[in-house]
Design a protein around this motif. Sequence first.
Motif, PDB file in Angstrom:
ATOM      1  N   GLY A 153       8.261   9.111  -0.029  1.00 13.75           N
ATOM      2  CA  GLY A 153       6.905   9.059   0.508  1.00 13.75           C
ATOM      3  C   GLY A 153       5.853   9.204  -0.579  1.00 13.75           C
ATOM      4  O   GLY A 153       4.860   8.469  -0.602  1.00 13.75           O
ATOM      5  N   GLN A 154       6.076  10.146  -1.503  1.00 18.53           N
ATOM      6  CA  GLN A 154       5.140  10.286  -2.618  1.00 18.53           C
ATOM      7  C   GLN A 154       5.190   9.053  -3.521  1.00 18.53           C
ATOM      8  O   GLN A 154       4.149   8.594  -4.009  1.00 18.53           O
ATOM      9  N   ALA A 155       6.374   8.486  -3.717  1.00 19.87           N
ATOM     10  CA  ALA A 155       6.492   7.255  -4.511  1.00 19.87           C
ATOM     11  C   ALA A 155       5.716   6.118  -3.855  1.00 19.87           C
ATOM     12  O   ALA A 155       5.058   5.321  -4.537  1.00 19.87           O
ATOM     13  N   ALA A 156       5.743   6.051  -2.517  1.00 22.12           N
ATOM     14  CA  ALA A 156       4.978   5.026  -1.804  1.00 22.12           C
ATOM     15  C   ALA A 156       3.477   5.241  -1.995  1.00 22.12           C
ATOM     16  O   ALA A 156       2.720   4.271  -2.123  1.00 22.12           O
ATOM     17  N   MET A 157       3.036   6.483  -2.030  1.00 22.62           N
ATOM     18  CA  MET A 157       1.628   6.781  -2.290  1.00 22.62           C
ATOM     19  C   MET A 157       1.233   6.321  -3.698  1.00 22.62           C
ATOM     20  O   MET A 157       0.176   5.720  -3.892  1.00 22.62           O
ATOM     21  N   ILE A 158       2.084   6.608  -4.674  1.00 21.50           N
ATOM     22  CA  ILE A 158       1.806   6.216  -6.058  1.00 21.50           C
ATOM     23  C   ILE A 158       1.747   4.693  -6.175  1.00 21.50           C
ATOM     24  O   ILE A 158       0.856   4.138  -6.817  1.00 21.50           O
ATOM     25  N   THR A 159       2.667   4.002  -5.511  1.00 25.96           N
ATOM     26  CA  THR A 159       2.658   2.536  -5.513  1.00 25.96           C
ATOM     27  C   THR A 159       1.399   2.009  -4.836  1.00 25.96           C
ATOM     28  O   THR A 159       0.750   1.083  -5.336  1.00 25.96           O
ATOM     29  N   ALA A 160       1.025   2.593  -3.711  1.00 23.70           N
ATOM     30  CA  ALA A 160      -0.167   2.160  -2.970  1.00 23.70           C
ATOM     31  C   ALA A 160      -1.442   2.370  -3.777  1.00 23.70           C
ATOM     32  O   ALA A 160      -2.422   1.639  -3.594  1.00 23.70           O
ATOM     33  N   LEU A 161      -1.434   3.329  -4.678  1.00 27.15           N
ATOM     34  CA  LEU A 161      -2.598   3.598  -5.520  1.00 27.15           C
ATOM     35  C   LEU A 161      -2.947   2.388  -6.386  1.00 27.15           C
ATOM     36  O   LEU A 161      -4.106   2.168  -6.721  1.00 27.15           O
TER      37      LEU A 161
END
Length: 144
Positions: free
Chosen positions: A83-91
Amino acid sequence: MTAMTSAGSTLAIGNAPATIDAAGFGAVSYTTVGEITDIGEFGKEYNLVTHSPLGNRQIKKFRGSFNNGSLQLQMARDPSDSGQAAMITALESDDSKSIKVTLQDGTILYFTAKVMSYRTSVGSVDQITGATTTLEIDSSIIEV
């Protein structure tokens, strides 16, 4: 409804829905963001519009445009969490993402948002290394 704690509440991220309604959001596949300690507050807030006629000196007040707000997620930093990796990618994307907040009682709040930041907080010797993510809500908030 009775009062409840926030324990057990979760936030998850997914791709943008086909439609901004319960069915559209419900069809999205979500990834729960791990280690969140505080989701923060969000919701509709109107801008104040005033009119000050000279004749009576009374300020008249109206509701103008509204903003559904933003969230400041506080979490223990774990970029290996999916989930945090998805946030970083979405950034790194200008695209909005679907967000699903599930409360302790099972209430679900859906909306789209842009991931605006993912910042590391090292802190002191007696703190967990943290991260803060800012989400700017850019759709209606759908409660189911």
